[in-house]
Design an enzyme around this catalytic site. Structure first.
Site, PDB file in Angstrom:
ATOM      1  CG  ASP A   2      -6.517  10.147   2.507  1.00 48.13           C
ATOM      2  OD1 ASP A   2      -6.127  10.335   1.338  1.00 48.13           O
ATOM      3  OD2 ASP A   2      -5.801   9.593   3.362  1.00 48.13           O
ATOM      4  CB  SER A  49       1.207   7.188   2.702  1.00 47.38           C
ATOM      5  OG  SER A  49       1.128   8.181   1.697  1.00 47.38           O
ATOM      6  CG  HIS A  77      -3.363   8.238   0.662  1.00 48.10           C
ATOM      7  ND1 HIS A  77      -3.492   9.032   1.790  1.00 48.10           N
ATOM      8  CD2 HIS A  77      -2.035   8.044   0.471  1.00 48.10           C
ATOM      9  CE1 HIS A  77      -2.285   9.284   2.278  1.00 48.10           C
ATOM     10  NE2 HIS A  77      -1.386   8.710   1.491  1.00 48.10           N
TER      11      HIS A  77
END
Length: 375
Positions: free
Chosen positions: A340, A43, A343
């Site tokens: 977040d 991600s 990340h």
């Protein structure tokens, strides 16, 4: 006089050709910029592949992408407020377009000439990693997909030019490994069996052996210029700090210890492959120390916090519930190291990118990415 006019005309033509070369990105030994960027990982660099999967790991909801100019601030599936590290590095190295997500409908024809992004939120080196999300693309599947792209390039360019395009004019970046700890080995309940049957040394050996085979497969498909990121300080992300009820200056020791042990063995693996795979160069991106520097000295870089997520909910550091429409959102996104619970923000990615592209061997070795591009 006729001779003077003739030479004047020649000079004008040469100037036009020079300007044309500059506009088209030619001129510094590697056509002025990188032609293609092929991105593998999780991600941290997913550009939207998970949008096309039935998965719990998705970022195609606001306010993700709020600062991504190419989409007008709309979510694209990137797990950050703006560009990923893969986007920013590609831009800096001169790639004309962002690498298109492999699963996107437009990843066909000439669009693939500038690279393809295979990364997937929740993906890992080990095939079992990320099973909690139901679907994700592990690195083995990502390389299977590159094999398909490789065949498409043969058809587009012809076998000889395709090989040249891949081996000399493309960089292969691999950003993976965090989920193999966070969403596999360290995952409560689901990984208990793994930890009983496999101690950390054996598990990390397993990861390294898998990665050796995966990188060798890419080499066999004509990849030659590699940058491989190590695992960052996963014990310091807002999620880990929140669920372990740590103070602002604390990190989860076990998670960071595992990351550092893996990183040492990764460095040895890349040295081994540099000696063994002829014509290839594997560059080690020291993401761990780079991110730890930002976390430790965040104020020096203009941040106000390296603990609290800008977008998230739950606990002291907004670190439990992922970013979504009902999340609390910070006022100044450029002041947060973390977007977040997991990340980095685009602001943090920009600082990391500068060190990877232009930095010293403290953070990128044996050469930085501008030198890798120009080889």
């Amino acid at each position: 006089m006729a001779g003077v006019k003739h030479w004047g005309l020649v000079l004008v033509v040469l100037c036009i050709k020079s300007l044309s070369s500059l506009v088209n990105g030619a001129g510094n030994g590697n056509d002025g910029g990188l032609v293609a960027s092929f991105i593998f990982g999780d991600s941290l660099v997913d550009a939207g592949n998970n949008n096309y999967l039935q998965t719990l790991s998705k970022a195609n909801i606001p306010p993700n992408g709020i600062d991504f100019k190419a989409s007008g601030g709309q979510p694209t599936g990137r797990f950050t407020n703006g560009r990923t590290i893969g986007d920013i590095v590609g831009e800096e190295l001169g790639v004309p377009n962002y690498a298109v997500p492999y699963l996107a409908p437009n990843s066909t024809g000439k669009a693939i000439l500038h690279g393809v992004n295979y990364a997937s939120g929740g993906g890992g080196i080990m095939n079992a990693t990320g099973s909690i999300f139901v679907n994700r693309l592990g690195l083995d599947i990502q390389i299977d997909y590159f094999n398909n792209t490789r065949k498409q390039l043969d058809r587009l360019l012809g076998p000889s030019e395709a090989k040249n395009h891949i081996s000399k004019r493309s960089i292969f970046s691999i950003t993976i490994g965090s989920n193999d700890f966070l969403n596999n080995y360290l995952l409560p309940l689901l990984s208990t069996g793994t930890r009983i049957s496999e101690n950390p040394d054996a598990y990390i050996d397993d990861m390294i052996n898998h990665l050796r085979n995966q990188l060798t497969r890419l080499y066999q498909l004509d990849a030659r210029k590699f940058v491989v990121g190590n695992v960052g300080p996963i014990g310091c992300i807002p999620y880990q700090k929140t669920i372990n009820q740590l103070s602002e200056n604390q990190c989860v020791g076990l998670a960071n210890k595992l990351a550092m042990q893996y990183n040492r063995q990764l460095k040895d693996l890349l040295s081994e492959l540099n000696g063994k795979l002829q014509g290839a160069i594997f560059v080690n991106a020291n993401v761990y120390d780079l991110v730890m520097e930002l976390i430790t000295n965040y104020a020096k870089y203009g941040f106000t916090t390296a603990s609290r997520a800008c977008c998230g909910n739950g606990g002291q550091f907004a670190g439990i519930i992922p970013c979504g429409p009902t999340s609390s959102l910070c006022d100044d996104r450029a002041k947060h190291v973390f977007w977040d619970p997991y990340h980095p923000s685009e602001a943090a990615n920009l600082i990391i990118e500068r060190q990877l592209v232009y930095g010293t061997t403290k953070y990128i070795s044996p050469i930085n990415l501008i030198h890798l591009r120009n080889l």
